[in-house]
Design a protein around this motif. Structure first.
Motif, PDB file in Angstrom:
ATOM      1  N   ARG A  55      -1.300  -9.752  -1.801  1.00  0.00           N
ATOM      2  CA  ARG A  55      -2.287 -10.768  -1.418  1.00  0.00           C
ATOM      3  C   ARG A  55      -2.985 -11.381  -2.625  1.00  0.00           C
ATOM      4  O   ARG A  55      -3.520 -12.485  -2.557  1.00  0.00           O
ATOM      5  N   SER A  56      -2.941 -10.646  -3.714  1.00  0.00           N
ATOM      6  CA  SER A  56      -3.556 -11.258  -4.904  1.00  0.00           C
ATOM      7  C   SER A  56      -2.531 -12.071  -5.696  1.00  0.00           C
ATOM      8  O   SER A  56      -2.793 -12.501  -6.818  1.00  0.00           O
ATOM      9  N   GLY A  57      -1.343 -12.257  -5.085  1.00  0.00           N
ATOM     10  CA  GLY A  57      -0.366 -13.154  -5.709  1.00  0.00           C
ATOM     11  C   GLY A  57       0.553 -12.489  -6.717  1.00  0.00           C
ATOM     12  O   GLY A  57       1.327 -13.150  -7.382  1.00  0.00           O
ATOM     13  N   LYS A  58       0.491 -11.178  -6.814  1.00  0.00           N
ATOM     14  CA  LYS A  58       1.370 -10.484  -7.768  1.00  0.00           C
ATOM     15  C   LYS A  58       2.724 -10.188  -7.133  1.00  0.00           C
ATOM     16  O   LYS A  58       2.783  -9.732  -5.993  1.00  0.00           O
ATOM     17  N   ILE A  59       3.781 -10.406  -7.893  1.00  0.00           N
ATOM     18  CA  ILE A  59       5.116 -10.085  -7.383  1.00  0.00           C
ATOM     19  C   ILE A  59       5.245  -8.568  -7.260  1.00  0.00           C
ATOM     20  O   ILE A  59       4.874  -7.839  -8.177  1.00  0.00           O
ATOM     21  N   MET A  60       5.751  -8.102  -6.107  1.00  0.00           N
ATOM     22  CA  MET A  60       5.939  -6.657  -5.914  1.00  0.00           C
ATOM     23  C   MET A  60       7.288  -6.255  -6.495  1.00  0.00           C
ATOM     24  O   MET A  60       8.305  -6.246  -5.813  1.00  0.00           O
ATOM     25  N   ARG A  61       7.280  -5.941  -7.770  1.00  0.00           N
ATOM     26  CA  ARG A  61       8.533  -5.644  -8.463  1.00  0.00           C
ATOM     27  C   ARG A  61       9.181  -4.354  -7.989  1.00  0.00           C
ATOM     28  O   ARG A  61      10.387  -4.185  -8.065  1.00  0.00           O
ATOM     29  N   ARG A  62       8.349  -3.449  -7.525  1.00  0.00           N
ATOM     30  CA  ARG A  62       8.862  -2.168  -7.030  1.00  0.00           C
ATOM     31  C   ARG A  62       9.942  -2.412  -5.961  1.00  0.00           C
ATOM     32  O   ARG A  62      11.007  -1.807  -5.991  1.00  0.00           O
ATOM     33  N   ILE A  63       9.662  -3.353  -5.063  1.00  0.00           N
ATOM     34  CA  ILE A  63      10.604  -3.657  -3.981  1.00  0.00           C
ATOM     35  C   ILE A  63      11.852  -4.335  -4.548  1.00  0.00           C
ATOM     36  O   ILE A  63      12.981  -3.999  -4.195  1.00  0.00           O
ATOM     37  N   LEU A  64      11.639  -5.265  -5.454  1.00  0.00           N
ATOM     38  CA  LEU A  64      12.785  -5.979  -6.034  1.00  0.00           C
ATOM     39  C   LEU A  64      13.684  -5.033  -6.826  1.00  0.00           C
ATOM     40  O   LEU A  64      14.905  -5.165  -6.819  1.00  0.00           O
ATOM     41  N   ARG A  65      13.060  -4.066  -7.484  1.00  0.00           N
ATOM     42  CA  ARG A  65      13.837  -3.076  -8.239  1.00  0.00           C
ATOM     43  C   ARG A  65      14.702  -2.256  -7.302  1.00  0.00           C
ATOM     44  O   ARG A  65      15.870  -2.002  -7.565  1.00  0.00           O
ATOM     45  N   LYS A  66      14.127  -1.876  -6.164  1.00  0.00           N
ATOM     46  CA  LYS A  66      14.892  -1.057  -5.209  1.00  0.00           C
ATOM     47  C   LYS A  66      16.048  -1.856  -4.615  1.00  0.00           C
ATOM     48  O   LYS A  66      17.146  -1.339  -4.451  1.00  0.00           O
ATOM     49  N   ILE A  67      15.805  -3.108  -4.322  1.00  0.00           N
ATOM     50  CA  ILE A  67      16.889  -3.928  -3.757  1.00  0.00           C
ATOM     51  C   ILE A  67      17.990  -4.099  -4.809  1.00  0.00           C
ATOM     52  O   ILE A  67      19.177  -3.935  -4.517  1.00  0.00           O
ATOM     53  N   ALA A  68      17.618  -4.376  -6.010  1.00  0.00           N
ATOM     54  CA  ALA A  68      18.615  -4.561  -7.078  1.00  0.00           C
ATOM     55  C   ALA A  68      19.419  -3.288  -7.300  1.00  0.00           C
ATOM     56  O   ALA A  68      20.603  -3.331  -7.630  1.00  0.00           O
ATOM     57  N   SER A  69      18.782  -2.140  -7.102  1.00  0.00           N
ATOM     58  CA  SER A  69      19.457  -0.857  -7.324  1.00  0.00           C
ATOM     59  C   SER A  69      20.194  -0.383  -6.077  1.00  0.00           C
ATOM     60  O   SER A  69      20.747   0.718  -6.063  1.00  0.00           O
ATOM     61  N   ASN A  70      20.161  -1.176  -5.024  1.00  0.00           N
ATOM     62  CA  ASN A  70      20.771  -0.811  -3.744  1.00  0.00           C
ATOM     63  C   ASN A  70      20.223   0.523  -3.232  1.00  0.00           C
ATOM     64  O   ASN A  70      20.957   1.390  -2.792  1.00  0.00           O
ATOM     65  N   ASP A  71      18.935   0.655  -3.320  1.00  0.00           N
ATOM     66  CA  ASP A  71      18.274   1.894  -2.922  1.00  0.00           C
ATOM     67  C   ASP A  71      17.162   1.502  -1.957  1.00  0.00           C
ATOM     68  O   ASP A  71      15.987   1.551  -2.268  1.00  0.00           O
ATOM     69  N   THR A  72      17.600   1.037  -0.758  1.00  0.00           N
ATOM     70  CA  THR A  72      16.618   0.403   0.124  1.00  0.00           C
ATOM     71  C   THR A  72      16.207   1.278   1.310  1.00  0.00           C
ATOM     72  O   THR A  72      15.540   0.805   2.219  1.00  0.00           O
ATOM     73  N   ASP A  73      16.637   2.570   1.295  1.00  0.00           N
ATOM     74  CA  ASP A  73      16.279   3.428   2.425  1.00  0.00           C
ATOM     75  C   ASP A  73      14.773   3.607   2.540  1.00  0.00           C
ATOM     76  O   ASP A  73      14.223   3.682   3.622  1.00  0.00           O
ATOM     77  N   ASN A  74      14.153   3.683   1.385  1.00  0.00           N
ATOM     78  CA  ASN A  74      12.726   3.914   1.415  1.00  0.00           C
ATOM     79  C   ASN A  74      12.027   2.881   0.541  1.00  0.00           C
ATOM     80  O   ASN A  74      11.784   3.094  -0.630  1.00  0.00           O
ATOM     81  N   LEU A  75      11.740   1.749   1.160  1.00  0.00           N
ATOM     82  CA  LEU A  75      11.150   0.655   0.383  1.00  0.00           C
ATOM     83  C   LEU A  75       9.658   0.831   0.159  1.00  0.00           C
ATOM     84  O   LEU A  75       9.038   0.084  -0.570  1.00  0.00           O
ATOM     85  N   GLY A  76       9.097   1.831   0.832  1.00  0.00           N
ATOM     86  CA  GLY A  76       7.650   2.027   0.706  1.00  0.00           C
ATOM     87  C   GLY A  76       6.910   1.037   1.598  1.00  0.00           C
ATOM     88  O   GLY A  76       7.521   0.314   2.386  1.00  0.00           O
ATOM     89  N   ASP A  77       5.640   0.996   1.418  1.00  0.00           N
ATOM     90  CA  ASP A  77       4.801   0.183   2.287  1.00  0.00           C
ATOM     91  C   ASP A  77       4.926  -1.299   1.932  1.00  0.00           C
ATOM     92  O   ASP A  77       4.609  -1.710   0.833  1.00  0.00           O
ATOM     93  N   THR A  78       5.416  -2.089   2.908  1.00  0.00           N
ATOM     94  CA  THR A  78       5.518  -3.531   2.646  1.00  0.00           C
ATOM     95  C   THR A  78       4.469  -4.293   3.457  1.00  0.00           C
ATOM     96  O   THR A  78       4.413  -5.515   3.414  1.00  0.00           O
ATOM     97  N   SER A  79       3.656  -3.551   4.183  1.00  0.00           N
ATOM     98  CA  SER A  79       2.729  -4.218   5.102  1.00  0.00           C
ATOM     99  C   SER A  79       1.612  -4.978   4.378  1.00  0.00           C
ATOM    100  O   SER A  79       1.027  -5.892   4.933  1.00  0.00           O
ATOM    101  N   THR A  80       1.366  -4.584   3.137  1.00  0.00           N
ATOM    102  CA  THR A  80       0.289  -5.274   2.426  1.00  0.00           C
ATOM    103  C   THR A  80       0.764  -6.592   1.812  1.00  0.00           C
ATOM    104  O   THR A  80      -0.007  -7.311   1.197  1.00  0.00           O
ATOM    105  N   LEU A  81       2.052  -6.880   2.002  1.00  0.00           N
ATOM    106  CA  LEU A  81       2.573  -8.123   1.418  1.00  0.00           C
ATOM    107  C   LEU A  81       2.033  -9.347   2.139  1.00  0.00           C
ATOM    108  O   LEU A  81       1.746  -9.313   3.335  1.00  0.00           O
ATOM    109  N   LEU A  82       1.971 -10.404   1.388  1.00  0.00           N
ATOM    110  CA  LEU A  82       1.585 -11.696   1.936  1.00  0.00           C
ATOM    111  C   LEU A  82       2.706 -12.222   2.832  1.00  0.00           C
ATOM    112  O   LEU A  82       2.469 -12.864   3.842  1.00  0.00           O
ATOM    113  N   ASN A  83       3.948 -11.935   2.451  1.00  0.00           N
ATOM    114  CA  ASN A  83       5.120 -12.493   3.135  1.00  0.00           C
ATOM    115  C   ASN A  83       6.175 -11.414   3.403  1.00  0.00           C
ATOM    116  O   ASN A  83       7.270 -11.465   2.845  1.00  0.00           O
ATOM    117  N   PRO A  84       5.854 -10.412   4.243  1.00  0.00           N
ATOM    118  CA  PRO A  84       6.792  -9.294   4.406  1.00  0.00           C
ATOM    119  C   PRO A  84       8.179  -9.722   4.899  1.00  0.00           C
ATOM    120  O   PRO A  84       9.176  -9.068   4.607  1.00  0.00           O
TER     121      PRO A  84
END
Ligand code: 6R9
Length: 636
Positions: free
Chosen positions: A594-623
């Protein structure tokens, strides 16, 4: 020259204890073994809040007197540098301490004749040839500050670095051989020089016979200048805290950081660590395969080994030319005893048939070293078993451009090693692990994991970022109160041994090169069709990490392979080919807080094909964007 070497694990433990109990007395004793023109009157003054660190104040010295002059009497005819050319059929060069002394003094006068004085900054953009060592030591001889830019960087990267530290002179070579390729360095420089008004003189060493366009009044040939110069050059008297060099390292904002190292502390730190980690004996041949454009080359090809009177090898080529046996060919040919390289090189060689190693006699080897990134278990064993034949201690040395010298590492043959562990801190180094609340994790016998910080200054710590002390404070001293933050995560086992787990900030290490993702994003964003981008690292079995770029295009612009190529090219031109993303995914948005920062943690997991546990995405502006990105992710 007195020997600084600890000889047993008991020696190490005793020295370590003393260095913690009374750091000043400890380093005083070490520093006394060097040549000073005047002894210091204050060993240490420090405050991590300002931050300010000063070692050996009032001391006067010149590092080249320690690397050259003081050896002349006893080691004058000993080989200081063995140079191995890119092409194995070209002749090697052997340079003795006396010859190196003469060459450095001679070239120092070339610098003077061209108006360079103490404190001036000189940029070196050179291949791995002895003249690079000569030029850097010549700067140190007259008190000029060298700023070496790795000769794989692009012209705009050179220009940015030259301008940031206001260099008056640029020293380069016309061309460089790299495997079967020839790269025109002078052309790169000419392009950079269009944007660097401060550079008055360019000295060009001719590595090849090709004609080299020269700009009248500005460009001069190395050889011509030598003809005009006197041979003798007294060493400039330097204060211990005078600047020795600037070396740029990637930052997590786009701008590289010009780390400043000073003469006295750097000399003491690199030499002490060199002698203790590697444990050289009198006639050993030591080879560090790094490029001098990085800190490893500064500290452990040049300053540490030369101040120790060792024989140090400089290699111009690459591990795969003319074939993947080249390293082992050189080890065999010149009977290398100490071999120090990076995990990325080990992994790429481990992929090749074993006969590249087995065809050579490696029995001269005594010690193997690793540096630059975490070494994985498989690479460690391959190195230990096939190169060291199980007989050579592997020293996994953890340190940084900012630390100047090795901080956590086994001492060869002394500290018990353990695959993937950098093991124990060197005397004088006080590491701590910090938890997510920013508190120190107590030193108990429980295995723990945290962020790695250092709580007391050591002599070779960088003193500032050139021209930006506030940034120095923000990056290294603001995360934890009163501590230097390394940017790395680490695990500590029940016996106090450290294993470095990797960066916890926005730096990605690709093939041993530190790359700031912000600088790559800035380059991508320069493309006229790009709105925004985010770059992250993902695991790669040879390079350690590879880069994955998520790119948002302007409306109505269609993604295409051509566009992908243009984006890669722009990165290559701005930063150099090593920064090129391996994968580019065009996306319609990036996950943001919400403060406009890119959530790199999620992007790192997607890039690593490790998406089973993406962590909390509910705080995103655009889940909702996360599913879209996942669905179109590029995986092999
Ligand atoms: C010397 C050098 C520094 C970063 C550092 C860390 C990584 C270096 C390592 C290692 C695990 C090792 N790093 N050595 N990680 N084990 N033995 O490489 O300096 O280029 O500034 O890089 O490299 O992440 O923070 P520099």
């Amino acid at each position: 020259m007195e020997n600084l070497q600890l000889r047993s694990f008991a020696d190490y433990k005793k020295a370590y204890k003393k260095s913690i109990k009374d750091p000043e007395a400890f380093w005083d004793e070490v520093a006394t073994t060097f040549t000073w023109q005047q002894k210091w009157d204050k060993t240490l003054e420090w405050d991590f809040k300002t931050p300010e660190v000063k070692w050996f104040q009032g001391g006067k010295l010149n590092i080249t007197e320690n690397c050259l002059d003081r050896h002349l009497e006893t080691l004058g005819n000993k080989t200081a540098i063995i140079w191995e050319p890119n092409d194995p059929d070209e002749e090697s060069r052997y340079i003795t301490y006396r010859q190196l002394f003469v060459k450095v003094s001679h070239f120092a006068n070339v610098l003077k004749n061209n108006g360079i004085k103490k404190g001036d900054r000189v940029c070196l953009y050179m291949p791995m040839i002895p003249e690079l060592a000569i030029a850097m030591l010549a700067c140190a001889r007259i008190g000029a500050v060298h700023s070496i830019v790795f000769a794989g960087f692009s012209s705009s990267a050179i220009a940015r670095r030259i301008n940031d530290s206001d260099c008056k002179m640029l020293i380069t070579a016309n061309e460089v051989y790299r495997g079967s390729k020839k790269v025109n360095l002078k052309e790169m420089c000419d392009k950079a020089l269009e944007e660097t008004p401060g550079v008055e003189t360019v000295i060009v060493y001719r590595r090849t016979v090709e004609p080299t366009p020269m700009k009248e009044g500005r460009d001069k040939f190395w050889f011509d200048e030598l003809q005009k110069a006197e041979k003798e050059c007294p060493a400039e008297v330097m204060d211990a805290e005078d600047m020795l060099f600037i070396l740029y390292t990637s930052g997590s904002t786009g701008k590289p950081k010009g780390m400043v190292h000073t003469v006295g502390g750097y000399m003491v730190g690199t030499t002490y660590s060199f002698q203790n980690v590697f444990q050289l004996e009198k006639d050993d041949v030591y080879w560090c395969t790094a490029d001098i454009g990085w800190i490893t080359g500064h500290s452990y090809i040049i300053y540490g080994p030369l101040a120790s009177g060792a024989t140090t090898v400089m290699f111009e080529g690459i591990p795969s030319y003319p074939d993947y046996g080249r390293f082992w060919d050189i080890v065999d040919k010149i009977k290398v005893t100490h071999f120090y390289t990076a995990p990325t090189a080990i992994r790429s060689l481990a992929k090749q048939p074993l006969n590249f190693v087995e065809n050579h006699d490696l029995s001269s080897l005594k010690v193997l070293g690793s540096v630059g990134e975490p070494i994985n278990e498989e690479a460690w064993h391959w190195y230990n078993d096939n190169v060291g034949k199980g007989n050579c201690p592997v020293v996994d040395t953890w340190w940084q451009t900012e630390t100047g010298a090795i901080m956590i590492s086994p001492l060869a043959g002394i500290t018990p090693t353990r695959p993937t562990f950098a093991t124990l801190p060197l005397p004088g180094v006080q590491p701590v692990l910090m938890n997510n609340e920013g508190e120190e994790i107590p030193n108990t016998t429980e295995p723990v994991e945290g962020r790695l910080a250092i709580k007391f200054p050591w002599p070779s710590i960088a003193r500032t970022i050139y021209g930006d002390h506030q940034r120095y404070k923000d990056v290294y001293f603001s995360t934890f109160e009163n501590k230097y933050f390394t940017g790395d995560g680490a695990y500590r086992d029940a016996t106090g041994n450290y294993r470095i787990t990797g960066r916890v900030d926005d730096i990605v290490i690709v093939s041993g090169h530190n790359l700031g993702t912000a600088a790559i994003e800035n380059a991508i964003d320069e493309h006229e069709h790009v709105v925004e981008s985010a770059v992250v690292g993902f695991p790669h079995d040879v390079k350690g990490n590879s880069l994955y770029a998520y790119v948002i295009l302007y409306d109505k612009v269609e993604p295409s392979e051509e566009l992908e190529k243009e984006i890669k090219d722009i990165v290559s031109q701005t930063l150099g080919p090593i920064a090129k993303p391996e994968k580019i995914q065009f996306v319609s948005g990036l996950p943001k807080t919400r403060s406009g920062k890119i959530m790199r943690r999620i992007l790192r997991k997607i890039a690593s094909n490790d998406t089973d546990n993406l962590g909390d995405t509910s705080t995103l502006l655009n889940p909702e964007i996360v599913d879209e990105i996942m669905a179109e992710a590029k995986h092999d």
